[in-house]
Design a protein around this motif. Structure first.
Motif, PDB file in Angstrom:
ATOM      1  N   UNK A   1     -10.651 -13.964  -2.624  1.00 31.73           N
ATOM      2  CA  UNK A   1     -10.959 -12.252  -3.352  1.00 31.73           C
ATOM      3  C   UNK A   1     -11.039 -11.893  -2.051  1.00 31.73           C
ATOM      4  N   UNK A   2     -11.827 -12.561  -0.863  1.00 30.78           N
ATOM      5  CA  UNK A   2     -12.190 -11.976   0.524  1.00 30.78           C
ATOM      6  C   UNK A   2     -10.872 -11.557   1.015  1.00 30.78           C
ATOM      7  N   UNK A   3     -10.092 -12.989   1.028  1.00 26.13           N
ATOM      8  CA  UNK A   3      -9.130 -13.393   2.051  1.00 26.13           C
ATOM      9  C   UNK A   3      -7.869 -12.540   1.345  1.00 26.13           C
ATOM     10  N   UNK A   4      -7.617 -11.793  -0.105  1.00 25.11           N
ATOM     11  CA  UNK A   4      -7.004 -10.814   0.307  1.00 25.11           C
ATOM     12  C   UNK A   4      -8.023  -9.779  -0.029  1.00 25.11           C
ATOM     13  N   UNK A   5      -9.005  -9.269   0.393  1.00 22.49           N
ATOM     14  CA  UNK A   5      -8.862  -7.659   1.315  1.00 22.49           C
ATOM     15  C   UNK A   5     -10.226  -7.630  -0.719  1.00 22.49           C
ATOM     16  N   UNK A   6     -10.859  -8.579  -0.920  1.00 20.60           N
ATOM     17  CA  UNK A   6     -11.346  -7.879  -2.257  1.00 20.60           C
ATOM     18  C   UNK A   6     -13.054  -7.431  -1.546  1.00 20.60           C
ATOM     19  N   UNK A   7     -13.410  -6.544  -1.743  1.00 21.46           N
ATOM     20  CA  UNK A   7     -14.517  -6.748  -1.156  1.00 21.46           C
ATOM     21  C   UNK A   7     -15.507  -6.596  -2.794  1.00 21.46           C
ATOM     22  N   UNK A   8     -16.791  -5.837  -2.405  1.00 21.81           N
ATOM     23  CA  UNK A   8     -17.682  -6.014  -4.095  1.00 21.81           C
ATOM     24  C   UNK A   8     -17.868  -4.228  -4.261  1.00 21.81           C
ATOM     25  N   UNK A   9     -17.104  -3.717  -3.591  1.00 29.46           N
ATOM     26  CA  UNK A   9     -17.035  -1.873  -4.347  1.00 29.46           C
ATOM     27  C   UNK A   9     -15.897  -1.979  -5.046  1.00 29.46           C
ATOM     28  N   UNK A  10     -14.648  -2.909  -4.057  1.00 30.81           N
ATOM     29  CA  UNK A  10     -13.205  -3.107  -4.959  1.00 30.81           C
ATOM     30  C   UNK A  10     -13.935  -3.633  -6.153  1.00 30.81           C
ATOM     31  N   UNK A  11     -14.506  -4.309  -6.623  1.00 29.94           N
ATOM     32  CA  UNK A  11     -14.896  -5.373  -7.751  1.00 29.94           C
ATOM     33  C   UNK A  11     -15.130  -5.240  -9.002  1.00 29.94           C
ATOM     34  N   UNK A  12     -16.274  -3.597  -8.143  1.00 23.91           N
ATOM     35  CA  UNK A  12     -17.066  -3.140  -9.732  1.00 23.91           C
ATOM     36  C   UNK A  12     -16.448  -2.091 -10.471  1.00 23.91           C
ATOM     37  N   UNK A  13     -15.468  -1.551  -9.009  1.00 25.28           N
ATOM     38  CA  UNK A  13     -14.841  -0.565  -9.289  1.00 25.28           C
ATOM     39  C   UNK A  13     -13.044  -0.682  -9.910  1.00 25.28           C
ATOM     40  N   UNK A  14     -12.930  -2.349 -10.398  1.00 21.20           N
ATOM     41  CA  UNK A  14     -11.580  -2.657 -10.918  1.00 21.20           C
ATOM     42  C   UNK A  14     -11.464  -2.601 -12.149  1.00 21.20           C
ATOM     43  N   UNK A  15     -10.534  -1.755 -12.962  1.00 20.31           N
ATOM     44  CA  UNK A  15     -10.176  -1.568 -14.378  1.00 20.31           C
ATOM     45  C   UNK A  15      -9.166  -2.794 -14.900  1.00 20.31           C
ATOM     46  N   UNK A  16      -9.222  -3.880 -15.336  1.00 18.85           N
ATOM     47  CA  UNK A  16      -8.827  -4.804 -15.262  1.00 18.85           C
ATOM     48  C   UNK A  16      -8.182  -5.063 -16.920  1.00 18.85           C
ATOM     49  N   UNK A  17      -6.644  -5.376 -16.764  1.00 25.67           N
ATOM     50  CA  UNK A  17      -5.869  -4.887 -17.777  1.00 25.67           C
ATOM     51  C   UNK A  17      -5.674  -5.596 -18.923  1.00 25.67           C
TER      52      UNK A  17
END
Length: 221
Positions: A93-109
């Motif tokens: 996830x980190x290599x894809x540019x996903x940080x804690x903020x983005x993880x917390x804000x993600x709305x699952x499909x």
């Protein structure tokens, strides 16, 4: 001489093998045409799937312990594997540019989360031996997808072995898990607690939800 349990695992896996056209995304990752934003979406969706599946497997192991100890061993191994995969997923996830903020804000499909929701349903409702058979058939397809993705991440996206470890883990055959699955199916057959038709139905639904996962991801920008 083969055992009926091993034969059943092999035939069910072959019968439930997905149509290659049911997964539009993995071929795009394989040839490097999938955008990195889609890889990030894959990491984000898996951050929901992996812990959910781990808890479902832990519950199945606990529920199986008395009457189906062979199945309990299988589910414990699965749960331990999911815990390890969860650690490896964070690196991807980190290599894809996903940080804690983005993880917390993600709305699952919804299309991606139908699979773990059904695994949770199986954990609550299905005979453990039936679940072993259904999951083993599904894992064959999932492992193949992971092997393809692991190669592509190195070849087309320049990711390191450490970043690819999540997919390498699922792509690697597990003789221990295979042996445990065979023992659980054998015990289920011997005790009359495995319903082949019902297990096949569970496996078919798992494969359908697996396809939904990849189709939903393929539609992300």
């Amino acid at each position: 001489m083969t055992h009926p349990a091993r034969d059943l695992l092999q035939t069910t896996t072959a019968d439930l093998a997905p149509n290659p056209r049911s997964n539009p995304l993995v071929p795009r990752i394989a040839d490097g045409t999938a955008p990195r934003s889609t890889l990030a979406a894959l990491a984000l969706e898996q951050s929901w799937v992996i812990p959910a599946d781990r808890r479902a497997f832990e519950y199945l192991a606990e529920r199986s312990l008395v009457r189906d100890p062979e199945a309990a061993a299988f589910f414990r191994t699965l749960a331990e594997g999911e815990a390890l995969a969860e650690e490896q997923l964070s690196t991807f996830a980190q290599a894809c540019g996903v940080d804690e903020t983005r993880t917390a804000e993600h709305e699952p499909l919804p299309g991606c989360q139908a699979y773990p929701a059904y695994v949770a349903w199986l954990a609550l409702n299905a005979s453990p031996a039936d679940v072993v058979l259904a999951l083993t058939a599904n894992f064959s397809a999932w492992g193949g997808y992971c092997a393809t993705i692991a190669r592509a991440l190195r070849t087309h996206y320049g990711f390191t072995d450490e970043v690819c470890a999540f997919f390498d883990f699922f792509a690697e055959p597990s003789p221990e898990l295979e042996s445990q699955a065979t023992a659980a199916v054998r015990a289920g057959l011997d005790a009359g607690r495995l319903d082949e038709r019902r297990a096949y139905r569970y496996g078919r639904l798992l494969q359908t939800y697996e396809a939904m996962f990849w189709n939903a991801l393929s539609e992300t920008p």
